[in-house]
Design a protein around this motif. Sequence first.
Motif, PDB file in Angstrom:
ATOM      1  N   ASN A 131     -28.188  84.084 -13.923  1.00 12.81           N
ATOM      2  CA  ASN A 131     -29.742  83.757 -14.068  1.00 12.81           C
ATOM      3  C   ASN A 131     -30.148  82.596 -14.846  1.00 12.81           C
ATOM      4  O   ASN A 131     -31.078  82.078 -14.732  1.00 12.81           O
ATOM      5  N   ARG A 132     -29.223  82.138 -15.756  1.00 14.86           N
ATOM      6  CA  ARG A 132     -29.492  81.259 -16.660  1.00 14.86           C
ATOM      7  C   ARG A 132     -29.789  79.936 -15.994  1.00 14.86           C
ATOM      8  O   ARG A 132     -30.400  79.066 -16.346  1.00 14.86           O
ATOM      9  N   SER A 133     -28.881  79.673 -14.697  1.00 21.15           N
ATOM     10  CA  SER A 133     -28.880  78.662 -13.991  1.00 21.15           C
ATOM     11  C   SER A 133     -30.102  78.501 -13.077  1.00 21.15           C
ATOM     12  O   SER A 133     -30.335  77.495 -12.275  1.00 21.15           O
ATOM     13  N   THR A 134     -30.728  79.668 -12.563  1.00 20.95           N
ATOM     14  CA  THR A 134     -31.645  79.919 -11.548  1.00 20.95           C
ATOM     15  C   THR A 134     -32.851  80.233 -11.680  1.00 20.95           C
ATOM     16  O   THR A 134     -33.713  79.988 -11.091  1.00 20.95           O
ATOM     17  N   TYR A 135     -33.129  80.850 -13.027  1.00 14.93           N
ATOM     18  CA  TYR A 135     -34.254  81.340 -13.355  1.00 14.93           C
ATOM     19  C   TYR A 135     -34.965  80.202 -14.032  1.00 14.93           C
ATOM     20  O   TYR A 135     -34.768  79.422 -14.720  1.00 14.93           O
ATOM     21  N   PRO A 136     -36.523  80.486 -13.969  1.00 14.19           N
ATOM     22  CA  PRO A 136     -37.226  79.378 -14.674  1.00 14.19           C
ATOM     23  C   PRO A 136     -37.154  79.191 -16.136  1.00 14.19           C
ATOM     24  O   PRO A 136     -37.487  78.263 -16.535  1.00 14.19           O
ATOM     25  N   LEU A 137     -36.637  80.240 -16.767  1.00 10.40           N
ATOM     26  CA  LEU A 137     -36.785  80.123 -18.272  1.00 10.40           C
ATOM     27  C   LEU A 137     -36.157  78.694 -18.856  1.00 10.40           C
ATOM     28  O   LEU A 137     -36.868  78.217 -19.826  1.00 10.40           O
ATOM     29  N   PHE A 138     -34.961  78.544 -18.229  1.00 14.79           N
ATOM     30  CA  PHE A 138     -34.188  77.255 -18.879  1.00 14.79           C
ATOM     31  C   PHE A 138     -34.404  76.146 -17.775  1.00 14.79           C
ATOM     32  O   PHE A 138     -33.578  75.307 -18.066  1.00 14.79           O
ATOM     33  N   ASN A 139     -35.323  76.221 -16.737  1.00 13.88           N
ATOM     34  CA  ASN A 139     -35.373  75.158 -15.994  1.00 13.88           C
ATOM     35  C   ASN A 139     -36.333  74.029 -16.471  1.00 13.88           C
ATOM     36  O   ASN A 139     -37.313  74.063 -16.159  1.00 13.88           O
ATOM     37  N   THR A 140     -35.855  73.158 -17.351  1.00 11.44           N
ATOM     38  CA  THR A 140     -36.789  72.043 -17.932  1.00 11.44           C
ATOM     39  C   THR A 140     -37.329  71.270 -17.082  1.00 11.44           C
ATOM     40  O   THR A 140     -38.433  70.960 -17.194  1.00 11.44           O
ATOM     41  N   PRO A 141     -36.535  70.766 -15.627  1.00 17.15           N
ATOM     42  CA  PRO A 141     -37.456  69.778 -14.999  1.00 17.15           C
ATOM     43  C   PRO A 141     -38.522  70.434 -14.461  1.00 17.15           C
ATOM     44  O   PRO A 141     -39.543  69.900 -14.029  1.00 17.15           O
ATOM     45  N   ARG A 142     -38.581  71.838 -14.005  1.00 21.15           N
ATOM     46  CA  ARG A 142     -39.665  72.504 -13.214  1.00 21.15           C
ATOM     47  C   ARG A 142     -40.608  72.881 -14.289  1.00 21.15           C
ATOM     48  O   ARG A 142     -41.738  72.461 -13.920  1.00 21.15           O
ATOM     49  N   PHE A 143     -40.455  72.804 -15.647  1.00 18.77           N
ATOM     50  CA  PHE A 143     -41.164  73.197 -16.534  1.00 18.77           C
ATOM     51  C   PHE A 143     -42.310  71.960 -16.787  1.00 18.77           C
ATOM     52  O   PHE A 143     -43.242  71.744 -16.964  1.00 18.77           O
TER      53      PHE A 143
END
Length: 135
Positions: free
Chosen positions: A93-105
Motif C-alpha cells: 500500500n505504501r506505493s499505491t495509496y495516496p498517503l505517500f503519493n507526493t506528486p498527487r498531493f
Amino acid sequence: MSDHLARQRHADLFLDTMPYNAHTTASDALWAGLPVLTSLGDTFAGRVAASLLKAIGLPELITTSLEDYEALALKLAREPSPLASIKAKLARNRSTYPLFNTPRFTRHIEAAYTTMWQRQQNDASPQAFAVEPID
C-alpha cells in the motif's frame, strides 16, 4: 533522517499511546514499513494516527477501546503470521495509496490554490470547495 527511519525497520510494531497520539512519528513509522497500532481518541490530537492508517489502507490497526488495543497488541506479539500479513500489506500500500503519493498531493494542492486564486480574481466571497481527484 535516514538513520531514524532505518532504526524503525528493526521494530515489529509501533504502539501508539493515548491520549495524544503520534503524528509525524506515526507517519515516519509507516513510511519505514513499521505498522502502527492505535486506539481512536476523542480529540484531533487523539485521532491523527487513525487518519494515517485509513489513508494507507490499514484500518484493522485502529481500535476503539484500550481493551481492544491491548488484545490486538498481544495477538500481534504472540502470532507472527497476522503481523507478517499486515507488514506485507503496508509494503504494497505504501506505493499505491495516496498517503505517500507526493506528486498527487502536489497536483491537488495546486488545483486548490488555483481555485482560490480564481475565486479571489472574480471577487467571490469565501466558500468551501472540494478539489476533484486528479490521478
